[in-house]
Design an enzyme around this catalytic site. Sequence first.
Site: not given
Ligand SMILES: Cc1cc2nc3c(=O)[nH]c(=O)nc-3n(C[C@H](O)[C@H](O)[C@H](O)COP(=O)(O)OP(=O)(O)OC[C@H]3O[C@@H](n4cnc5c(N)ncnc54)[C@H](O)[C@@H]3O)c2cc1C
Length: 366
Positions: A334-335, A337, A361
């Site tokens: 989760q961390i 993301g 086990e």
């Molecule tokens: C390879 C890949 C492809 C993807 N393709 C798509 C796609 O096609 N379409 C789509 O919709 N999505 C896609 N995603 C998902 C998405 O775009 C991103 O992963 C996401 O928007 C980035 O946010 P995050 O929470 O995943 O990561 P991050 O922003 O890095 O967050 C990491 C962690 O920090 C926390 N966090 C972030 N900001 C805050 C804050 N202000 N306060 C508290 N906690 C915070 C988050 O909850 C998370 O737990 C893709 C992701 C990946 C890795």
Amino acid sequence: MVSFEPSEEQRLIRDTVAEFARERVRPQARASDETGEIPSELIQQGWELGLTQALIPEAYGGAGEAHSAVTSVLAIEELAWADLSIACHLLAPRLLVVPVVEAGTEEQKDAILPRYAQANFAAATAAVVEPRWDFDLAELSVTATLENGSYVLQGTKCFVPLASVAEHLAVFARLQGSDEVGVFLVDRSTPGVSILEREKNMGLKGLATYEVAFERCRLPAERRLGGPSGCDVNRLLNLQRVALAAAAVGVARASFEYARDYAKERKAFGVYIAQKQAIAFMLAEMAIEIDAARLLTWEAAWKLDRGEDATREAVLAKQYAANMALMVADRGVQILGGHGYIRDHLVELFLRNARGFATFEGLLTA
Ligand SMILES: Cc1cc2nc3c(=O)[nH]c(=O)nc-3n(C[C@H](O)[C@H](O)[C@H](O)COP(=O)(O)OP(=O)(O)OC[C@H]3O[C@@H](n4cnc5c(N)ncnc54)[C@H](O)[C@@H]3O)c2cc1C
């Protein structure tokens, strides 16, 4: 009073294993997960740490060090931190050697131990778990029936690591007509032993595990561990529980450290995510839970080293550590993301490996 200070010798073993785990095992973790193979040179290098041979008495070719569950859990945590599959492969021979050192008759020690005191890795294993939805260690369905001075094994085991190459298996079976469990030292080549297909598991993909069937597998009565009256099987199971708890702590610590370091480098909206309470609180709770599980594990191992019944402590440690590892590894994903869900990062591997602790086990012994 209880001391948490490792002895000089324990510190040396832990530090040596930790260095090997960090430098050699961790870099191989992803490749072994993808290919299902562990390079034999790596296993041989790990074997040369002497974690199995050290326990074997000098009379049988080993180093003759006293077996200590506390020392074992220190080493297991480090290896599992690096990679659970490689740790289990490397330590699988202990699943046979520890029971024989602890409970074997002189004849059993003489027949088994010299093979595992040698310079080259020799595979051995234990067969504990059964492929039943109602599997219960207290009610095993693999049976051992005494017939004309021999034991006849019947039934099927699963999650048996390295079964296809193990020279000996320590098989946990219920004595026919009683609730008693015995451990039987079985040569893999014994007629009636069938190694079935390699299992396709969710995690632990680098570790080869198998179903093993026993079809009227006849053994000399002397192959019952401890002799005609058997041995303290509960103690052996407790050593396994404590080892699994230590491994769960290692996997959880791996996920925690990975996520912590990521959170200190990853910026979202211009701020490191580690500075956000949502992330910081998760990391703090992960750290607390890991330490709590480690203390339960150490307490159980300490009690085992005193020769006391540690069933309660070992069960609590294993149960707590299994739940904890799953929670921590899930938060590790989760961390990160969206990045936690893809294979570029090890946290998804840690989560798949952590999921198994509620099931395993007999994969490790302390
Ligand atoms: C390879 C890949 C492809 C993807 N393709 C798509 C796609 O096609 N379409 C789509 O919709 N999505 C896609 N995603 C998902 C998405 O775009 C991103 O992963 C996401 O928007 C980035 O946010 P995050 O929470 O995943 O990561 P991050 O922003 O890095 O967050 C990491 C962690 O920090 C926390 N966090 C972030 N900001 C805050 C804050 N202000 N306060 C508290 N906690 C915070 C988050 O909850 C998370 O737990 C893709 C992701 C990946 C890795």
